[in-house]
Design a protein around this motif. Structure first.
Motif, PDB file in Angstrom:
ATOM      1  N   SER A  54      34.126  37.142  44.439  1.00 34.05           N
ATOM      2  CA  SER A  54      33.090  37.353  45.440  1.00 34.05           C
ATOM      3  C   SER A  54      31.718  36.994  44.886  1.00 34.05           C
ATOM      4  CB  SER A  54      33.095  38.820  45.881  1.00 34.05           C
ATOM      5  OG  SER A  54      31.944  39.118  46.628  1.00 34.05           O
ATOM      6  N   VAL A  55      31.051  36.063  45.540  1.00 37.71           N
ATOM      7  CA  VAL A  55      29.717  35.656  45.102  1.00 37.71           C
ATOM      8  C   VAL A  55      28.702  36.774  45.356  1.00 37.71           C
ATOM      9  CG1 VAL A  55      27.855  34.009  45.498  1.00 37.71           C
ATOM     10  CG2 VAL A  55      30.218  33.220  45.406  1.00 37.71           C
ATOM     11  N   VAL A  56      28.875  37.526  46.459  1.00 32.94           N
ATOM     12  CA  VAL A  56      27.957  38.635  46.750  1.00 32.94           C
ATOM     13  C   VAL A  56      28.038  39.692  45.652  1.00 32.94           C
ATOM     14  CG1 VAL A  56      27.449  40.503  48.361  1.00 32.94           C
ATOM     15  CG2 VAL A  56      28.014  38.237  49.226  1.00 32.94           C
ATOM     16  N   MET A  57      29.228  39.943  45.132  1.00 35.20           N
ATOM     17  CA  MET A  57      29.357  40.901  44.037  1.00 35.20           C
ATOM     18  C   MET A  57      28.696  40.391  42.755  1.00 35.20           C
ATOM     19  SD  MET A  57      33.069  42.702  44.368  1.00 35.20           S
ATOM     20  CE  MET A  57      33.354  43.964  45.619  1.00 35.20           C
ATOM     21  N   VAL A  58      28.701  39.079  42.569  1.00 37.61           N
ATOM     22  CA  VAL A  58      27.959  38.519  41.431  1.00 37.61           C
ATOM     23  C   VAL A  58      26.477  38.833  41.576  1.00 37.61           C
ATOM     24  CG1 VAL A  58      27.295  36.393  40.247  1.00 37.61           C
ATOM     25  CG2 VAL A  58      29.653  36.700  40.996  1.00 37.61           C
ATOM     26  N   LEU A  59      25.945  38.666  42.800  1.00 36.51           N
ATOM     27  CA  LEU A  59      24.530  38.976  43.036  1.00 36.51           C
ATOM     28  C   LEU A  59      24.251  40.447  42.774  1.00 36.51           C
ATOM     29  CD1 LEU A  59      23.892  37.026  46.367  1.00 36.51           C
ATOM     30  CD2 LEU A  59      23.496  36.260  44.036  1.00 36.51           C
ATOM     31  N   TYR A  60      25.113  41.317  43.287  1.00 36.20           N
ATOM     32  CA  TYR A  60      24.932  42.755  43.060  1.00 36.20           C
ATOM     33  C   TYR A  60      24.998  43.066  41.566  1.00 36.20           C
ATOM     34  CZ  TYR A  60      25.851  47.774  43.076  1.00 36.20           C
ATOM     35  OH  TYR A  60      25.789  49.126  42.822  1.00 36.20           O
ATOM     36  N   GLY A  61      25.956  42.459  40.869  1.00 32.58           N
ATOM     37  CA  GLY A  61      26.086  42.704  39.439  1.00 32.58           C
ATOM     38  C   GLY A  61      24.861  42.276  38.660  1.00 32.58           C
ATOM     39  N   VAL A  62      24.260  41.152  39.064  1.00 30.57           N
ATOM     40  CA  VAL A  62      23.044  40.670  38.396  1.00 30.57           C
ATOM     41  C   VAL A  62      21.915  41.672  38.564  1.00 30.57           C
ATOM     42  CG1 VAL A  62      21.256  38.896  38.441  1.00 30.57           C
ATOM     43  CG2 VAL A  62      23.660  38.245  38.556  1.00 30.57           C
ATOM     44  N   ILE A  63      21.695  42.123  39.793  1.00 34.43           N
ATOM     45  CA  ILE A  63      20.557  42.992  40.078  1.00 34.43           C
ATOM     46  C   ILE A  63      20.785  44.409  39.549  1.00 34.43           C
ATOM     47  CG2 ILE A  63      19.181  44.003  41.938  1.00 34.43           C
ATOM     48  CD1 ILE A  63      19.691  41.460  43.545  1.00 34.43           C
ATOM     49  N   ALA A  64      22.033  44.907  39.679  1.00 39.94           N
ATOM     50  CA  ALA A  64      22.328  46.275  39.242  1.00 39.94           C
ATOM     51  C   ALA A  64      22.695  46.353  37.767  1.00 39.94           C
ATOM     52  CB  ALA A  64      23.465  46.851  40.077  1.00 39.94           C
ATOM     53  N   ARG A  65      22.833  45.195  37.116  1.00 40.43           N
ATOM     54  CA  ARG A  65      23.225  45.147  35.704  1.00 40.43           C
ATOM     55  C   ARG A  65      24.581  45.844  35.488  1.00 40.43           C
ATOM     56  NH1 ARG A  65      20.389  41.476  35.376  1.00 40.43           N
ATOM     57  NH2 ARG A  65      18.605  41.108  34.031  1.00 40.43           N
ATOM     58  N   GLU A  66      25.541  45.506  36.339  1.00 38.46           N
ATOM     59  CA  GLU A  66      26.895  46.027  36.234  1.00 38.46           C
ATOM     60  C   GLU A  66      27.855  44.874  35.957  1.00 38.46           C
ATOM     61  OE1 GLU A  66      27.895  49.186  36.305  1.00 38.46           O
ATOM     62  OE2 GLU A  66      25.823  49.883  36.564  1.00 38.46           O
ATOM     63  N   PRO A  67      28.958  45.139  35.233  1.00 33.96           N
ATOM     64  CA  PRO A  67      29.903  44.058  34.912  1.00 33.96           C
ATOM     65  C   PRO A  67      30.576  43.502  36.159  1.00 33.96           C
ATOM     66  CG  PRO A  67      30.779  46.195  34.219  1.00 33.96           C
ATOM     67  CD  PRO A  67      29.351  46.424  34.620  1.00 33.96           C
ATOM     68  N   VAL A  68      30.466  42.197  36.338  1.00 35.45           N
ATOM     69  CA  VAL A  68      31.035  41.563  37.523  1.00 35.45           C
ATOM     70  C   VAL A  68      32.556  41.704  37.543  1.00 35.45           C
ATOM     71  CG1 VAL A  68      31.274  39.376  38.767  1.00 35.45           C
ATOM     72  CG2 VAL A  68      29.112  39.953  37.669  1.00 35.45           C
ATOM     73  N   SER A  69      33.186  41.662  36.376  1.00 31.14           N
ATOM     74  CA  SER A  69      34.644  41.787  36.325  1.00 31.14           C
ATOM     75  C   SER A  69      35.098  43.123  36.900  1.00 31.14           C
ATOM     76  CB  SER A  69      35.135  41.649  34.879  1.00 31.14           C
ATOM     77  OG  SER A  69      34.524  42.638  34.046  1.00 31.14           O
ATOM     78  N   GLN A  70      34.369  44.199  36.616  1.00 36.32           N
ATOM     79  CA  GLN A  70      34.719  45.506  37.171  1.00 36.32           C
ATOM     80  C   GLN A  70      34.504  45.539  38.690  1.00 36.32           C
ATOM     81  OE1 GLN A  70      35.672  48.604  35.159  1.00 36.32           O
ATOM     82  NE2 GLN A  70      36.400  46.720  34.215  1.00 36.32           N
ATOM     83  N   LEU A  71      33.447  44.904  39.150  1.00 33.92           N
ATOM     84  CA  LEU A  71      33.191  44.851  40.587  1.00 33.92           C
ATOM     85  C   LEU A  71      34.300  44.091  41.312  1.00 33.92           C
ATOM     86  CD1 LEU A  71      29.365  44.148  40.440  1.00 33.92           C
ATOM     87  CD2 LEU A  71      30.403  46.141  41.521  1.00 33.92           C
ATOM     88  N   TRP A  72      34.719  42.981  40.734  1.00 34.10           N
ATOM     89  CA  TRP A  72      35.791  42.204  41.350  1.00 34.10           C
ATOM     90  C   TRP A  72      37.075  43.012  41.447  1.00 34.10           C
ATOM     91  CZ3 TRP A  72      35.191  36.775  38.665  1.00 34.10           C
ATOM     92  CH2 TRP A  72      34.111  36.106  39.268  1.00 34.10           C
ATOM     93  N   LEU A  73      37.438  43.656  40.341  1.00 34.94           N
ATOM     94  CA  LEU A  73      38.659  44.458  40.345  1.00 34.94           C
ATOM     95  C   LEU A  73      38.559  45.582  41.383  1.00 34.94           C
ATOM     96  CD1 LEU A  73      39.311  44.716  36.496  1.00 34.94           C
ATOM     97  CD2 LEU A  73      40.706  43.476  38.161  1.00 34.94           C
ATOM     98  N   ALA A  74      37.371  46.165  41.506  1.00 34.42           N
ATOM     99  CA  ALA A  74      37.184  47.251  42.464  1.00 34.42           C
ATOM    100  C   ALA A  74      37.304  46.780  43.908  1.00 34.42           C
ATOM    101  CB  ALA A  74      35.823  47.910  42.250  1.00 34.42           C
ATOM    102  N   GLY A  75      37.063  45.506  44.166  1.00 37.38           N
ATOM    103  CA  GLY A  75      37.137  44.994  45.525  1.00 37.38           C
ATOM    104  C   GLY A  75      38.529  44.593  45.974  1.00 37.38           C
ATOM    105  N   VAL A  76      39.482  44.508  45.040  1.00 38.19           N
ATOM    106  CA  VAL A  76      40.814  43.992  45.377  1.00 38.19           C
ATOM    107  C   VAL A  76      41.543  44.910  46.354  1.00 38.19           C
ATOM    108  CG1 VAL A  76      43.106  43.469  44.469  1.00 38.19           C
ATOM    109  CG2 VAL A  76      41.083  42.672  43.246  1.00 38.19           C
ATOM    110  N   VAL A  77      41.702  46.183  46.002  1.00 36.79           N
ATOM    111  CA  VAL A  77      42.478  47.102  46.849  1.00 36.79           C
ATOM    112  C   VAL A  77      41.806  47.312  48.206  1.00 36.79           C
ATOM    113  CG1 VAL A  77      43.435  49.428  47.037  1.00 36.79           C
ATOM    114  CG2 VAL A  77      43.541  48.218  44.855  1.00 36.79           C
ATOM    115  N   PRO A  78      40.487  47.579  48.283  1.00 38.27           N
ATOM    116  CA  PRO A  78      39.870  47.688  49.618  1.00 38.27           C
ATOM    117  C   PRO A  78      40.009  46.414  50.440  1.00 38.27           C
ATOM    118  CG  PRO A  78      38.423  48.625  47.948  1.00 38.27           C
ATOM    119  CD  PRO A  78      39.523  47.934  47.215  1.00 38.27           C
ATOM    120  N   GLY A  79      39.899  45.251  49.789  1.00 39.41           N
ATOM    121  CA  GLY A  79      40.037  43.996  50.522  1.00 39.41           C
ATOM    122  C   GLY A  79      41.429  43.806  51.095  1.00 39.41           C
TER     123      GLY A  79
END
Length: 444
Positions: free
Chosen positions: A158-183
């Motif tokens: 998810s490109v939007v999660m990359v943007l969130y990760g950049v601004i929030a300084r959170e690992p993008v890999s964790q954000l991606w994994l977190a989006g799998v089950v809800p998606g």
């Protein structure tokens, strides 16, 4: 002038510029640079300059153009179209099979591209005409394409999660994994809804006749092999990453390379495909880079005047909201903003306020910022398809066949909005829906 008044003036100026039709990054960046200059004097011009170097020093940003390139080369080379033909042949006999197959197609394209635009373009150009020709209800299938394409900003990459990760300084890999089950949960809800509607009213999606699917088994198997290629690219890319053989940036490079090789193997890697892919990749990547740069500059000024503390005092000390009530108020504001703004504009506006505030809240969750990032991204999905200004609504109007009107588009989307809102509520009530997979992969 008080700092609260300055913060309100900055927001009002930014929204006012957006209403004039200015590009989001230009409006936000102008307000950020102007406010820095007025508040801090000539030294304030260093803030946007420092934001630029902060952005370019963030190594995972390299994933942005690589994932966008991967999605567009698969789309431009026709490999994604082969995938739909495979679904058409193998699921066409099922009641509502093409509509359910289209949802599956949207999930796969989301996993290949990370943006809703590609899914919408392919669904409108390929899926809609095919289903209309076979007598499918136009309101039902219009909602399927719009709702399914919105999954692109939740399912990795998810490109939007990359943007969130950049601004929030959170690992993008964790954000991606977190989006799998809800998606996947949301996609399953969409498919069950279509299946239930068709079972109750079979006229919405007629079963295809033998004549429609008269194809020798050899050709069906060949088409199956062609459709499997995108699956192999995705699982090869994500498998190496999850198993720890590649980093996030290396995984994006693997995906881009695999997509290029696949186009070459299928004898579709022409100069036209490369030129169109490069042009679209450059346009989208530059747009996102300018947006992130503007957001970082705006955040620096906003944090410097103490606006975050002012909002914290308002929510927690003046209004006496609990941490969970604060989160619910934030989500409600996201949904309202989503009716008028796209996802990137929403993130730029709320990031300086909400992200620091969420970090201060005591919700008793490990991975709190990851969970909130999923909630934000899911709300962005609603922003894409909610009247009056949902981005996908107007994109659909421009891409859909002429028999699908704007009224049909508006009517089609409400069941999917309700299902998206229900999924958001489930993730809020049961945070482990989002946090289980990242915790399992990292061993926490």
């Amino acid at each position: 002038m008080s700092y609260e008044a300055i913060a309100l003036l900055m927001f009002a100026s930014m929204l006012g510029l957006m209403l004039t039709g200015q590009r989001v990054f230009a409006a936000v960046g102008f307000v950020a640079a102007g406010a820095a200059l007025l508040l801090y004097g000539t030294g304030g011009v260093e803030m946007p300059f420092n934001a630029t170097f902060k952005l370019f020093n963030w190594f995972p940003m390299l994933t942005l153009p690589l994932f966008i390139y991967m999605g567009y080369i698969l789309s431009e080379s026709g490999i994604a179209e082969d995938l739909y033909r495979m679904l058409h042949v193998w699921l066409g006999r099922m009641a509502g099979g093409l509509a359910i197959g289209t949802i599956l197609l949207m999930v796969i394209i989301s996993a290949m591209n990370g943006l809703s635009v590609a899914g919408m373009a392919i669904g409108s150009a390929i899926a809609l005409p095919e289903m209309l020709r076979r007598g499918y209800d136009k309101v039902l299938i219009t909602g399927v394409v719009q709702g399914g394409s919105a999954l692109g900003i939740l399912i990795p990459p998810s490109v939007v999660m990359v943007l969130y990760g950049v601004i929030a300084r959170e690992p993008v890999s964790q954000l991606w994994l977190a989006g799998v089950v809800p998606g996947l949960l949301m996609a399953t809800m969409f498919a069950l809804y279509v299946w239930a509607r068709v079972r109750l009213n079979p006229s919405l999606a007629p079963t295809l006749s033998d004549a429609d699917l008269a194809m020798p088994l050899r050709e069906k198997l060949a088409l199956l092999r062609a459709g499997i290629l995108p699956f192999l690219i995705f699982f090869f890319m994500t498998g190496l990453f999850v198993l720890g053989y590649t980093s996030l940036v290396e995984s994006s490079a693997v995906g881009a390379t695999a997509a290029t090789v696949a186009a070459a193997v299928r004898r579709r890697l022409s100069w036209r495909v490369l030129r169109e892919t490069a042009r679209k990749t450059l346009a989208i990547s530059c747009m996102f880079l300018w947006l992130i740069l503007a957001a970082l500059a705006f955040s620096a000024v906003f944090d410097g005047i103490g606006a975050v503390r002012a909002v914290e005092n308002l929510f927690i000390h003046n209004w006496h909201l609990t941490p969970w009530q604060t989160v619910m108020l934030m989500m409600a504001s996201f949904i309202v903003m989503g009716m008028f703004l796209d996802d990137t504009a929403m993130l730029v506006i709320v990031a300086p306020l909400y992200i620091p505030l969420v970090k201060m809240l005591d919700l008793g969750l490990e991975g709190q910022m990851i969970w909130f990032g999923v909630l934000y991204t899911m709300t962005c999905q609603i922003a894409y398809i909610t009247p009056p200004f949902g981005y996908n609504l107007f994109l659909m109007r421009g891409l859909a066949p002429k028999e699908i009107t704007l009224v049909d588009i508006y009517r089609s989307i409400w069941p999917f909005v309700i299902m998206m809102a229900a999924t958001i509520l489930l993730v809020m009530l049961f945070p482990q829906i989002a946090l289980w997979l990242p915790g399992m992969v990292t061993g926490r």
